[in-house]
Structures are given as C-alpha cells and as structure tokens.
Design a protein around this motif. Structure first.
Motif, PDB file in Angstrom:
ATOM      1  N   ARG A 104       0.839  -1.195   0.000  1.00 48.18           N
ATOM      2  CA  ARG A 104       0.000   0.000   0.000  1.00 48.18           C
ATOM      3  C   ARG A 104       0.880   1.254   0.000  1.00 48.18           C
ATOM      4  O   ARG A 104       1.964   1.228   0.579  1.00 48.18           O
ATOM      5  CB  ARG A 104      -0.914  -0.009   1.228  1.00 48.18           C
ATOM      6  CG  ARG A 104      -2.090  -0.986   1.083  1.00 48.18           C
ATOM      7  CD  ARG A 104      -2.986  -0.990   2.312  1.00 48.18           C
ATOM      8  NE  ARG A 104      -2.359  -1.675   3.440  1.00 48.18           N
ATOM      9  CZ  ARG A 104      -1.956  -1.079   4.563  1.00 48.18           C
ATOM     10  NH1 ARG A 104      -2.107   0.227   4.710  1.00 48.18           N
ATOM     11  NH2 ARG A 104      -1.403  -1.777   5.523  1.00 48.18           N
ATOM     12  N   GLU A 159       0.838   3.800   1.755  1.00 48.57           N
ATOM     13  CA  GLU A 159       1.200   4.202   3.124  1.00 48.57           C
ATOM     14  C   GLU A 159       2.409   3.436   3.627  1.00 48.57           C
ATOM     15  O   GLU A 159       2.999   3.793   4.643  1.00 48.57           O
ATOM     16  CB  GLU A 159       0.039   3.952   4.109  1.00 48.57           C
ATOM     17  CG  GLU A 159      -1.258   4.647   3.767  1.00 48.57           C
ATOM     18  CD  GLU A 159      -2.029   3.918   2.659  1.00 48.57           C
ATOM     19  OE1 GLU A 159      -2.352   4.581   1.649  1.00 48.57           O
ATOM     20  OE2 GLU A 159      -2.256   2.703   2.785  1.00 48.57           O
ATOM     21  N   GLN A 160       2.740   2.355   2.961  1.00 41.38           N
ATOM     22  CA  GLN A 160       3.872   1.523   3.396  1.00 41.38           C
ATOM     23  C   GLN A 160       5.164   1.873   2.654  1.00 41.38           C
ATOM     24  O   GLN A 160       6.156   1.168   2.779  1.00 41.38           O
ATOM     25  CB  GLN A 160       3.538   0.036   3.182  1.00 41.38           C
ATOM     26  CG  GLN A 160       2.388  -0.457   4.043  1.00 41.38           C
ATOM     27  CD  GLN A 160       1.971  -1.872   3.677  1.00 41.38           C
ATOM     28  OE1 GLN A 160       1.720  -2.184   2.518  1.00 41.38           O
ATOM     29  NE2 GLN A 160       1.909  -2.743   4.682  1.00 41.38           N
ATOM     30  N   ASN A 172       5.611  -0.845   7.666  1.00 38.45           N
ATOM     31  CA  ASN A 172       4.251  -0.520   8.049  1.00 38.45           C
ATOM     32  C   ASN A 172       4.123   0.969   8.338  1.00 38.45           C
ATOM     33  O   ASN A 172       5.102   1.656   8.612  1.00 38.45           O
ATOM     34  CB  ASN A 172       3.807  -1.406   9.207  1.00 38.45           C
ATOM     35  CG  ASN A 172       3.467  -2.790   8.671  1.00 38.45           C
ATOM     36  OD1 ASN A 172       2.508  -2.947   7.918  1.00 38.45           O
ATOM     37  ND2 ASN A 172       4.301  -3.756   8.989  1.00 38.45           N
ATOM     38  N   GLU A 173       2.883   1.436   8.265  1.00 38.62           N
ATOM     39  CA  GLU A 173       2.614   2.868   8.306  1.00 38.62           C
ATOM     40  C   GLU A 173       3.238   3.537   9.525  1.00 38.62           C
ATOM     41  O   GLU A 173       3.752   4.654   9.424  1.00 38.62           O
ATOM     42  CB  GLU A 173       1.102   3.102   8.275  1.00 38.62           C
ATOM     43  CG  GLU A 173       0.761   4.543   7.970  1.00 38.62           C
ATOM     44  CD  GLU A 173      -0.735   4.775   7.759  1.00 38.62           C
ATOM     45  OE1 GLU A 173      -1.502   3.786   7.726  1.00 38.62           O
ATOM     46  OE2 GLU A 173      -1.111   5.948   7.647  1.00 38.62           O
ATOM     47  N   GLU A 174       3.200   2.862  10.672  1.00 37.93           N
ATOM     48  CA  GLU A 174       3.751   3.448  11.899  1.00 37.93           C
ATOM     49  C   GLU A 174       5.239   3.743  11.735  1.00 37.93           C
ATOM     50  O   GLU A 174       5.722   4.804  12.137  1.00 37.93           O
ATOM     51  CB  GLU A 174       3.582   2.446  13.048  1.00 37.93           C
ATOM     52  CG  GLU A 174       2.716   2.948  14.163  1.00 37.93           C
ATOM     53  CD  GLU A 174       2.649   1.948  15.296  1.00 37.93           C
ATOM     54  OE1 GLU A 174       2.667   0.712  15.020  1.00 37.93           O
ATOM     55  OE2 GLU A 174       2.605   2.403  16.446  1.00 37.93           O
ATOM     56  N   VAL A 230       6.858   4.112   8.816  1.00 35.08           N
ATOM     57  CA  VAL A 230       7.009   5.138   7.782  1.00 35.08           C
ATOM     58  C   VAL A 230       6.763   6.520   8.379  1.00 35.08           C
ATOM     59  O   VAL A 230       7.508   7.470   8.100  1.00 35.08           O
ATOM     60  CB  VAL A 230       6.052   4.860   6.592  1.00 35.08           C
ATOM     61  CG1 VAL A 230       5.999   6.045   5.635  1.00 35.08           C
ATOM     62  CG2 VAL A 230       6.478   3.597   5.856  1.00 35.08           C
ATOM     63  N   GLN A 231       5.733   6.648   9.216  1.00 33.99           N
ATOM     64  CA  GLN A 231       5.426   7.953   9.830  1.00 33.99           C
ATOM     65  C   GLN A 231       6.581   8.442  10.698  1.00 33.99           C
ATOM     66  O   GLN A 231       6.888   9.624  10.733  1.00 33.99           O
ATOM     67  CB  GLN A 231       4.133   7.862  10.654  1.00 33.99           C
ATOM     68  CG  GLN A 231       2.863   7.771   9.787  1.00 33.99           C
ATOM     69  CD  GLN A 231       2.732   8.936   8.806  1.00 33.99           C
ATOM     70  OE1 GLN A 231       3.050  10.086   9.125  1.00 33.99           O
ATOM     71  NE2 GLN A 231       2.304   8.649   7.577  1.00 33.99           N
TER      72      GLN A 231
END
Ligand SMILES: *Cc1c(COP(=O)(O)O)cnc(C)c1O
Length: 361
Positions: A71, A73-74, A226-228, A230-231
């Motif tokens: 995704r 976001e990833q 995972n999004e966490e 990446v953020q």
C-alpha cells in the motif's frame, strides 16, 4: 589552523565507505559497482524548478507501491537505499546506548552509517554457506535495536533462507527491528519479503532504483514498512529529499513502459550471468563461482590479486573482496554487456594459475 580538533571523535576515527567511485581506477569496462552497463533514455518533462518539490511525490510513491505490491502508506522514497539505511538508524537508535547488528561478509554501509551517528556495531559472522548463524545472533542481541540482513547478499550473491529470517523476526519481536536490504531483489523477485509486512510490524525492507532499474546516478531508493514506521521516518527525513528531476524520472521508470524495460534488463542480465558462470567455470584460474541471484558474481580465484591486476591492465575493473572476512582470493564481477563478459573471459582464459604467479614473484 587545525580544524580537525573541532570534529567529533567518532568522525575522526571513521573509515569512510570505499565506494567504487572513490576507489577510482582507469579503465573502459567498469564491472566494480553493480551498475547496469548502459544508460536508459529518459527525458525530463517538468519545468517548475522555481518551486520546492513534494517531500513524497505521489506519482513516485503510488508507482513504487504498485510495483512492490504494497500500500502507498507503506512506502517512503529517499535518496537511494543508502539514505534509507541511515534514516532507520537515526530514527530508532539512541547514540551511545543502542547497537545495530549485521552479518559479515556483507554490504559496507551499515557500519559506516552507524559509526557516523555514534551507534555501536555488533557483527555475527555468517556460517560457511553465508547463511545466518541464529544461535550466535540470539547470544548477541543485548542492546541491539536494528538488525541488517542483505538478501540477495552483497557481495556473496545468495538469498538468505526465508525460514531463518522468519525465526529471527520471531526472536526479536518487541525488542528490535529487522531491516532486510533488498537492493538486488528485482533480479529474483519471487524471494522478496514484501508479502510479510502485513504479518510483522517490525520488518523494514530497503529497495532502490540503482541496480535493476539502471538508475544509480538518479539516487532514488525506498523504504517499505508498516505505516507506523514510515510515519516515524518521515519525522526525520529532510523536507525535500528528492529533486524535481529525480521524481520526474523515477515516475517514468515506474510507468508501464519503464517497468517493461526493467523486466527486459533483468532477463538479459540474468541470462548473461548464467553464461558467464559457465564460461568462468572453464577457466584454470577460477577455483569456484558462487551461485548468484543478482547482477554480480562472487568468484574465488587462484590467486585473486593476479587476476585483478591482469584485468586492470586491460582496462577491466572488478571489485576486490579479499579483505572481507572469509573471502580471501575472492573478486566480485558485475554482469556487464555480453561483450564485456566475453572480454573478461578472454583475458582469464589466457591466465594460468601458479605458473605465471611464480614467474612474477
Ligand atoms: C547498491 C546498494 C545499496 C545502495 O543503493 P543506493 O540506492 O544506490 O543508495 C544498498 N544496499 C546494497 C546491498 C547495495 O548493494
């Protein structure tokens, strides 16, 4: 005036990464940096150079997400996988406290990046077959925040056993992140671990456009996580990591036509590699050609320095690996064009082991 005394102690002590470019040399056939031998032809399209670029250009993010099967976001895009290596360290490691762990012989930038930021390096040699030594890794985990695994491994060319990687992920769960450097995975995509991201929040994957996409000069790489994660990385990355022309060309490389070109290059490179394996096996100065899932071959020579020097005199530059642990007399050969591979073989065919060596020394 002596400026040196103002520099950080760990920087003064630092041994810079010996990139192929930095080592230099004189030659016509460059087989030392795992680059694609020919330039792809992309033309710049944008002209808004008065404006700052987007930090994470959507066209590039969406294009790579589609290519990697994750995704958007990833995906984080950065200035080459090398910046990805550094970003993860800067985001997760506390200087003076945390350590990273990696398994030599492997890529040299993990230690350089860690040392620049005052992070301790812990090393666990791979086993004889260049696979992970899990019991020894388990024994060395104290204080380790990040583990770097390179698959296919540079410079040995082997895929790291996925079962061992899974066991490692279970082992370090809740304690550390596992960073899998997939810089060469495009040459053997079926071994990619991107499908595991859904299952493991502490898995991080590094990718690049420098190898199979033939764009080493572009400086464009990716972190898949995972999004966490990446953020968190986005808090640390510079505001404008990609120049506009870089984003422009990256987007083209990830278009349907760009991907078709990359697939063709991969097929051609893999075919050239297998012919080179067969041709090298017939050379007297070759002791062993190791299986490779990438765009280079690690070869055990008899003896390496003579092969290196002879090829160098003919303008063919390889990468000497004999200083890496366990790789005495090993050279790494980037797969060039078919003609370049044939040139290498032609020179090596004329080399006799021992005989010419004893004459020289
Ligand atoms: C080439 C390479 C990189 C660096 O890739 P860039 O995107 O050019 O920074 C990272 N890891 C490995 C194992 C490599 O061989």
């Amino acid at each position: 005036m002596n400026i040196r005394h103002l520099a950080r102690t760990n920087v003064l002590a630092l041994e810079p990464y010996q990139s192929a470019r930095r080592l230099g040399g004189k030659g016509d056939i460059w087989l030392n940096a795992n680059e694609y031998p020919l330039p792809p032809s992309y033309a710049l399209r944008g002209d808004k150079l008065n404006r700052y670029p987007s930090c994470q250009p959507p066209g590039v993010i969406n294009g790579y997400a589609a290519y990697a099967g994750v995704r958007p976001e990833q995906v984080l895009v950065c200035r080459g996988a090398d910046e990805g290596i550094e970003l993860v360290i800067r985001t997760f490691c506390e200087p003076g406290t945390d350590a990273i762990l990696f398994c030599p012989p492997t890529y040299g930038m993990y230690s350089v990046s860690a040392e620049t930021f005052g992070i301790t390096c812990r090393t666990v040699r791979t086993r004889q077959n260049w696979q992970l030594n899990l019991p020894e890794i388990r024994a060395q985990l104290d204080g380790v925040k990040l583990i770097y695994i390179c698959s296919p491994n540079n410079p040995t060319g082997n895929i790291i056993d996925p079962d061992a990687i899974r066991e490692l992920l279970e082992m370090i769960h809740g304690r550390a992140l596992l960073v899998v450097d997939e810089a060469y995975i495009d040459f053997y995509l079926q071994a990619s671990l991107t499908g595991w991201l859904a299952e493991y929040s502490h898995l991080v994957i590094l990718r690049t456009l420098s190898k199979a996409f033939a764009l080493a000069g572009l400086r464009c790489g990716f972190v898949l996580a995972n999004e966490e994660v990446v953020q968190l990385l986005l808090k640390v990355i510079t505001p404008y990591p990609l120049a506009l022309p870089v984003a422009d060309i990256a987007e083209q490389a990830l278009s349907v036509d760009g991907l078709r070109q990359t697939r063709a290059r991969v097929a051609e490179t893999n075919a050239n590699r297998e012919s080179l394996v067969r041709a090298l096996a017939a050379c007297l100065c070759v002791r062993e050609v190791y299986p490779s899932a990438s765009n280079y071959l690690l070869v055990w020579f008899d003896p390496a320095y003579q092969v290196f020097k002879t090829l160098c005199n003919r303008g063919i530059i390889l990468r000497d690996q004999s200083n890496q642990p366990g790789l005495a007399d090993c050279l790494r050969i980037t797969i060039g064009t078919q003609e370049e591979c044939q040139d290498v073989v032609a020179v090596l065919k004329a080399l006799n082991p021992f005989s010419s060596l004893s004459k020289e020394s």
